[in-house]
Design a protein around this motif. Structure first.
Motif, PDB file in Angstrom:
ATOM      1  N   UNK A   1      67.546 -59.040  43.125  1.00  0.00           N
ATOM      2  CA  UNK A   1      68.725 -58.278  42.719  1.00  0.00           C
ATOM      3  C   UNK A   1      69.810 -58.292  43.763  1.00  0.00           C
ATOM      4  N   UNK A   2      69.675 -59.252  44.722  1.00  0.00           N
ATOM      5  CA  UNK A   2      70.641 -59.337  45.809  1.00  0.00           C
ATOM      6  C   UNK A   2      70.246 -58.478  46.993  1.00  0.00           C
ATOM      7  N   UNK A   3      69.823 -57.227  46.716  1.00  0.00           N
ATOM      8  CA  UNK A   3      69.479 -56.362  47.858  1.00  0.00           C
ATOM      9  C   UNK A   3      68.389 -55.338  47.549  1.00  0.00           C
ATOM     10  N   UNK A   4      67.648 -55.613  46.453  1.00  0.00           N
ATOM     11  CA  UNK A   4      66.451 -54.812  46.227  1.00  0.00           C
ATOM     12  C   UNK A   4      66.657 -53.531  45.450  1.00  0.00           C
ATOM     13  N   UNK A   5      67.858 -53.313  44.926  1.00  0.00           N
ATOM     14  CA  UNK A   5      68.075 -52.114  44.097  1.00  0.00           C
ATOM     15  C   UNK A   5      67.365 -52.323  42.755  1.00  0.00           C
ATOM     16  N   UNK A   6      66.619 -51.316  42.247  1.00  0.00           N
ATOM     17  CA  UNK A   6      65.848 -51.529  41.018  1.00  0.00           C
ATOM     18  C   UNK A   6      66.704 -52.008  39.845  1.00  0.00           C
ATOM     19  N   UNK A   7      67.910 -51.457  39.696  1.00  0.00           N
ATOM     20  CA  UNK A   7      68.750 -51.861  38.561  1.00  0.00           C
ATOM     21  C   UNK A   7      69.222 -53.297  38.704  1.00  0.00           C
ATOM     22  N   UNK A   8      69.388 -53.738  39.933  1.00  0.00           N
ATOM     23  CA  UNK A   8      69.802 -55.129  40.165  1.00  0.00           C
ATOM     24  C   UNK A   8      68.640 -56.075  39.883  1.00  0.00           C
ATOM     25  N   UNK A   9      67.445 -55.693  40.319  1.00  0.00           N
ATOM     26  CA  UNK A   9      66.262 -56.514  40.037  1.00  0.00           C
ATOM     27  C   UNK A   9      66.059 -56.602  38.527  1.00  0.00           C
ATOM     28  N   UNK A  10      66.192 -55.472  37.855  1.00  0.00           N
ATOM     29  CA  UNK A  10      65.983 -55.444  36.390  1.00  0.00           C
ATOM     30  C   UNK A  10      67.071 -56.227  35.663  1.00  0.00           C
ATOM     31  N   UNK A  11      68.296 -56.177  36.167  1.00  0.00           N
ATOM     32  CA  UNK A  11      69.381 -56.955  35.558  1.00  0.00           C
ATOM     33  C   UNK A  11      69.065 -58.440  35.647  1.00  0.00           C
TER      34      UNK A  11
END
Ligand SMILES: CC(=O)N[C@H]1[C@@H](O[C@@H]2[C@H](O)[C@H](O)[C@@H](O)[C@H](O)[C@H]2O)O[C@H](CO)[C@@H](O)[C@@H]1O
Ligand code: ZN
Length: 294
Positions: free
Chosen positions: A140-150
């Motif tokens: 997710x670029x930096x490990x944020x859950x919403x970024x990983x899920x995106x």
């Protein structure tokens, strides 16, 4: 169905603000060139911190609504008119930073069923039929859950759409070449005394930094689109503070980081069309309408 322009770009992001930070110059350039730019944002960011003291009363759903308005203002600065909230407004909640109890909220994006969310995104892909998809890497670029899920939802949706008749020709992940990040931070640290931020972030705080040789494309916003990117970032006023001169910004952590006006990508699906081993300077390079027959 109205005829869409021949070039169509789809970007999938986690929160309102990520699109401007990562791809503002790219979006502005392609919108200005007449390509159809579609942004899908997966949450409204209602668990974000708020920078301006006069807006700190905004929390939860009220913050989400405010950030939706910030997103609309930012897209107006970039000339982007096709903005979708995945599954409809409020379908997926902001999951908070990794490791927080917020991550266990059944309504948050981190708890979403990936196949269900991907099916929703695949409908957009089959409607728009983009030649290019941009999203984050597996972290997710930096490990944020919403970024990983995106990332997970975007990559799964591309598979589902491919099986249903539209194979996206080129898929890119957001990147920053390590040498570019290191040079930019060296300059930033020198300029710090004249900046409105007490300290600087670190290269490791920048999402998507990789060794230079993994970066396969770069889109230079130039003066025109760089200004649009800075204006779009400023529109996300609850999340981003842009310094005078627009060479750096800070999130609510007040740590200065470079504002990149050249944006970088790694091609992870499709054929690169750079010349002589050089990076592509057009994400649509090598795509043809022939892909539409696929
Ligand atoms: C750029 C981005 O993804 N922002 C997210 C992130 O916000 C960060 C978070 O509030 C953190 O606690 C702060 O230190 C940091 O400065 C913020 O950028 O996470 C938020 C909550 O999930 C999200 O709303 C925001 O968009
Ligand atoms: Zn985000």
């Amino acid at each position: 169905m109205t005829e869409l322009p021949s070039r169509r770009l789809l970007l999938v992001h986690a929160h309102p603000d990520d699109e401007s930070i990562n791809n503002g110059a790219t979006m502005a350039r392609y919108a200005a060139e007449g390509a159809h730019v579609t942004l899908v944002t997966c949450t409204l960011g209602e668990r974000g911190e708020v920078i301006p003291p006069e807006l700190r009363h905004l929390t939860g759903a009220a913050l989400g609504e405010h950030r939706k308005a910030e997103l609309a203002a930012a897209m107006a600065e970039l000339g982007v008119h096709d903005v979708r909230l995945l599954g409809g407004p409020g379908r997926y909640g902001d999951s908070g930073m990794m490791g927080l109890p917020d991550n266990d909220d059944p309504a948050c994006f981190w708890q979403a069923d990936v196949d269900e969310a991907a099916a929703s995104l695949a409908e957009v892909i089959l409607e728009v039929r983009p030649q290019v998809l941009v999203t984050y890497d597996e972290d997710g670029g930096y490990g944020h859950p919403d970024h990983i899920q995106a990332h997970r939802v975007a990559m799964r949706a591309a598979e589902l759409a491919g099986a249903a008749g539209w194979r996206i020709p080129k898929v890119y992940w957001n990147r920053v070449p390590r040498s570019v990040a290191e040079d930019a931070f060296a300059r930033l640290r020198e300029e710090l005394p004249g900046l409105p931020f007490p300290s600087a972030a670190a290269v490791s705080d920048v999402p998507g930094v990789v060794d230079d040789d993994r970066v396969t494309a770069e889109i230079d916003g130039g003066a025109g689109h760089a200004a649009a990117k800075a204006a779009a970032m400023r529109a996300h006023a609850t999340q981003i503070a842009v310094a005078p001169g627009e060479r750096c910004f800070a999130l609510s952590n007040d740590l200065a980081q470079p504002l990149f006006t050249t944006e970088y990508y790694e091609l992870v699906r499709g054929e690169a069309a750079g010349h002589g081993g050089n990076r592509e300077t057009d994400l649509f390079a090598g795509t043809t309408d022939a892909a539409e027959a696929a």
